[in-house]
Structures are given as structure tokens and as C-alpha cells.
Motif scaffolding. Structure first.
Motif, PDB file in Angstrom:
ATOM      1  N   GLY A   1       0.767  -1.227   0.000  1.00 54.53           N
ATOM      2  CA  GLY A   1       0.000   0.000   0.000  1.00 54.53           C
ATOM      3  C   GLY A   1       0.802   1.284   0.000  1.00 54.53           C
ATOM      4  O   GLY A   1       0.248   2.373   0.083  1.00 54.53           O
ATOM      5  N   LYS A   2       2.129   1.169  -0.119  1.00 55.89           N
ATOM      6  CA  LYS A   2       2.973   2.359  -0.120  1.00 55.89           C
ATOM      7  C   LYS A   2       3.789   2.426  -1.411  1.00 55.89           C
ATOM      8  O   LYS A   2       4.291   1.408  -1.883  1.00 55.89           O
ATOM      9  CB  LYS A   2       3.915   2.339   1.092  1.00 55.89           C
ATOM     10  N   THR A   3       3.933   3.627  -1.953  1.00 52.02           N
ATOM     11  CA  THR A   3       4.678   3.819  -3.194  1.00 52.02           C
ATOM     12  C   THR A   3       6.084   4.318  -2.910  1.00 52.02           C
ATOM     13  O   THR A   3       6.287   5.211  -2.078  1.00 52.02           O
ATOM     14  CB  THR A   3       3.947   4.816  -4.119  1.00 52.02           C
ATOM     15  N   TYR A   4       7.043   3.722  -3.603  1.00 53.08           N
ATOM     16  CA  TYR A   4       8.461   4.048  -3.435  1.00 53.08           C
ATOM     17  C   TYR A   4       9.062   4.422  -4.784  1.00 53.08           C
ATOM     18  O   TYR A   4       8.518   4.078  -5.835  1.00 53.08           O
ATOM     19  CB  TYR A   4       9.233   2.841  -2.890  1.00 53.08           C
ATOM     20  N   ARG A   5      10.194   5.098  -4.737  1.00 48.24           N
ATOM     21  CA  ARG A   5      10.977   5.396  -5.940  1.00 48.24           C
ATOM     22  C   ARG A   5      12.204   4.467  -5.980  1.00 48.24           C
ATOM     23  O   ARG A   5      12.844   4.232  -4.961  1.00 48.24           O
ATOM     24  CB  ARG A   5      11.440   6.852  -5.940  1.00 48.24           C
TER      25      ARG A   5
ATOM     26  N   GLY B   1       4.655 -13.467  -0.155  1.00 51.57           N
ATOM     27  CA  GLY B   1       3.337 -13.394  -0.770  1.00 51.57           C
ATOM     28  C   GLY B   1       2.840 -12.011  -1.104  1.00 51.57           C
ATOM     29  O   GLY B   1       1.737 -11.857  -1.658  1.00 51.57           O
ATOM     30  N   GLU B   2       3.599 -10.976  -0.780  1.00 50.37           N
ATOM     31  CA  GLU B   2       3.193  -9.618  -1.135  1.00 50.37           C
ATOM     32  C   GLU B   2       3.241  -9.434  -2.655  1.00 50.37           C
ATOM     33  O   GLU B   2       4.089 -10.017  -3.337  1.00 50.37           O
ATOM     34  CB  GLU B   2       4.098  -8.584  -0.475  1.00 50.37           C
ATOM     35  N   VAL B   3       2.339  -8.622  -3.161  1.00 49.81           N
ATOM     36  CA  VAL B   3       2.296  -8.327  -4.603  1.00 49.81           C
ATOM     37  C   VAL B   3       2.699  -6.874  -4.823  1.00 49.81           C
ATOM     38  O   VAL B   3       2.170  -5.964  -4.164  1.00 49.81           O
ATOM     39  CB  VAL B   3       0.885  -8.576  -5.180  1.00 49.81           C
ATOM     40  N   ALA B   4       3.632  -6.663  -5.731  1.00 48.38           N
ATOM     41  CA  ALA B   4       4.085  -5.306  -6.055  1.00 48.38           C
ATOM     42  C   ALA B   4       3.538  -4.896  -7.420  1.00 48.38           C
ATOM     43  O   ALA B   4       3.416  -5.722  -8.324  1.00 48.38           O
ATOM     44  CB  ALA B   4       5.605  -5.245  -6.066  1.00 48.38           C
ATOM     45  N   THR B   5       3.208  -3.629  -7.546  1.00 46.15           N
ATOM     46  CA  THR B   5       2.794  -3.073  -8.832  1.00 46.15           C
ATOM     47  C   THR B   5       3.772  -1.953  -9.210  1.00 46.15           C
ATOM     48  O   THR B   5       4.451  -1.392  -8.344  1.00 46.15           O
ATOM     49  CB  THR B   5       1.363  -2.518  -8.782  1.00 46.15           C
TER      50      THR B   5
END
Length: 288
Positions: free
Chosen positions: A35-39, A59-63
Motif C-alpha cells: 500500500g505504499k509507493t516508493y521510488r 506473498g506480497e504483490v508489487a505493482t
């Protein structure tokens, strides 16, 4: 002759030290996890790659999201204002709209600064394949080539930049639509590892398979033997599997006597889709 700066984006997966050594500018792409966006900066200031891959393993999914035109403009405009021209080497248009954003920014800035040159090359490359192309372009620049000559060199040679890679977990390719669910299940049960490359249109293509991890790593070096024309400089990227990257490095050095091998992790932008355990080998060859 005006001096110029080479600009790329962080999907090139260049190590921070090499970025500094080459004098290139890198635009960080974005990824979101938990739920957090990174650079994705070359120095990994916002997230450690090992932590990222551990999240994927749990098991986390990244977008991920492509760079927009504003991000290119905000990086490139100060360079133009300082009296330098800009050559942008962008992430493959076959995998992202980042290159399109770069082209939009270049068009706008060319109109705003008609006395300056802003060129974009669609590298049709990814990860350290893109990074190796940036490195080679910087060598051409350091030899005194002007911006037009370097751009022409990259355009003429980008389809000789070979990408060969394998993945450890087929379910990441399944999630991205690269293979079917049935293929992922059966392949995982039988320990089948795909051998893939990036084609002339910048797309990921599955071209073979190997039985087991060790065989898949050897297959990458075998592919290098088939087409490599420059065995002196090789780049290797990995999804948190440094030991396997070192094994491939040792095979390359033993088989070809390679002098320069650069190893770096696959950043979160590409790692989100390839998964932990991805191993990629990049070199200049007769064809992709």
C-alpha cells in the motif's frame, strides 16, 4: 561542439557507483508494495532490494508505474538550461510506456529550447541490458563522439544487445501473462526452468527450457557462446540470488576470459514481474 548528458531511467538497474562513474542521470521509476509507493533510485535509498524480494517471497504483490512526461521534463530541463544537450536512453517500449513519456517531454522541451538538442532512443532493452547499452554509449561519448554520433551508434547496435535470462518461480511469469497457469503448475512440479530473452521488439520471449536450476544457468552461458562478439564486457543482474550470479560470472570468465563483469540486483520495477531468483546475462552479440 556542445557537451551533452546521457539520461536513462532506473529500469536500467545500474549500480550507484557506476552511475556516478559514467556521469549519467537516472530517473527513478515507481513501485508500490504493501500500500505504499516508493521510488527506485540506483542507491536504493527508499527500499533495500533484499527487503523487497523478501516481501515477494512472503506473498506480497508489487505493482509498478511508468515515468510520466513531467518526470523527464523536471530532470532534463535543468540540463538544457545549463547549456548541455541531452540523449535519453529509455526503457523498452515493448514493456513500458516510459519511452513514450520521454518522447513527449523531448518534443515539448525541443520547442521550448530550440537552440538545444534533446534526443530519445527506444533501447528496446531492460534491466542491465539497458544498463549495458548506457555504459557502451558512455564509452563512445568518452572517446569524443558528439551527441549525433552516439545516438547513431546506439540505434545501430541496440539490436545486438543480447538479453538471456531464467526465472526460479514460474508463478510470477504466470501472473504477468507470460505463461499459462497449467504450464506454471506442471513446470514447478517438474523443476522446469524457462530460458527467455528480449526480442527485437523489446518483448519478453520464452525460447527454451532447462531441467533444474543449474542447467538453466549453464544454458544462459551456452546462448552467449552462440552469438557473442564482445566477450570482454558482460553484465549480470539477479533477483536476490547473488550466489547464482557469481556462478554465472565464473562460468563466463572461465569459458571466455571475460575481463569486466558487472553484477547488480534487478530493481523492484522489473523484479515485481520477474520475481525472486531471476538471473539475467547481457552481452553484445551478432543478433539478439
Amino acid at each position: 561542439m556542445s557537451d551533452f548528458t546521457i539520461v536513462t531511467d532506473s529500469s536500467a538497474d545500474l549500480p550507484a557507483g557506476l552511475v556516478q562513474e559514467l556521469g549519467v542521470e537516472v530517473i527513478p521509476l515507481a513501485f508500490t508494495i504493501q500500500g505504499k509507493t516508493y521510488r527506485n533510485y540506483p542507491d536504493d535509498r527508499e527500499m533495500d532490494p533484499k527487503a523487497f524480494y523478501q516481501m515477494l517471497r512472503s506473498g506480497e504483490v508489487a505493482t509498478t508505474s511508468a515515468a510520466n512526461a513531467f518526470e523527464f521534463t523536471s530532470t532534463v530541463e535543468p540540463i538544457l538550461q545549463a547549456g548541455r544537450d541531452v540523449l535519453i536512453l529509455a526503457f523498452s517500449s515493448g514493456l513500458s510506456t516510459t519511452c513514450q513519456s520521454a518522447q513527449l517531454a523531448a518534443q515539448e522541451l525541443s520547442e521550448k529550447y530550440p537552440e538545444r538538442k534533446v534526443y530519445v532512443v527506444d533501447t528496446l532493452a531492460a534491466s542491465l541490458g539497458q544498463g549495458l547499452l548506457v555504459w557502451l554509449a558512455a564509452q563512445e561519448k568518452n572517446e569524443g563522439r558528439d551527441i549525433e554520433e552516439v545516438r547513431e551508434w546506439v540505434e545501430e547496435n541496440k539490436l545486438r544487445l543480447c538479453h538471456w535470462f531464467t526465472v526460479d518461480d514460474l508463478h510470477f511469469l504466470k501472473r504477468g501473462g507470460r505463461i499459462s497457469a497449467a504450464t506454471a503448475v506442471v513446470g514447478s512440479m517438474l523443476s522446469i526452468k524457462p530460458v527467455l530473452h528480449v526480442d527485437d521488439e523489446g518483448h519478453l520471449i520464452n525460447v527454451g527450457k532447462a531441467r533444474g536450476r543449474a542447467a538453466s544457468l549453464t544454458a544462459l552461458v551456452d546462448k552467449m557462446e552462440e552469438t557473442a562478439i564482445d566477450v570482454d564486457t558482460v553484465f549480470i543482474s539477479h533477483g536476490d540470488c547473488l550466489a547464482d550470479a557469481e556462478k554465472v560470472k565464473a562460468m563466463v570468465e572461465e569459458r571466455f576470459g571475460t575481463q569486466k563483469v558487472v553484477i547488480n540486483h534487478i530493481g523492484p520495477v522489473i523484479g515485481a514481474h520477474a520475481g525472486p531468483g531471476t538471473l539475467a546475462l547481457f552481452f553484445l552479440g551478432t543478433q539478439r
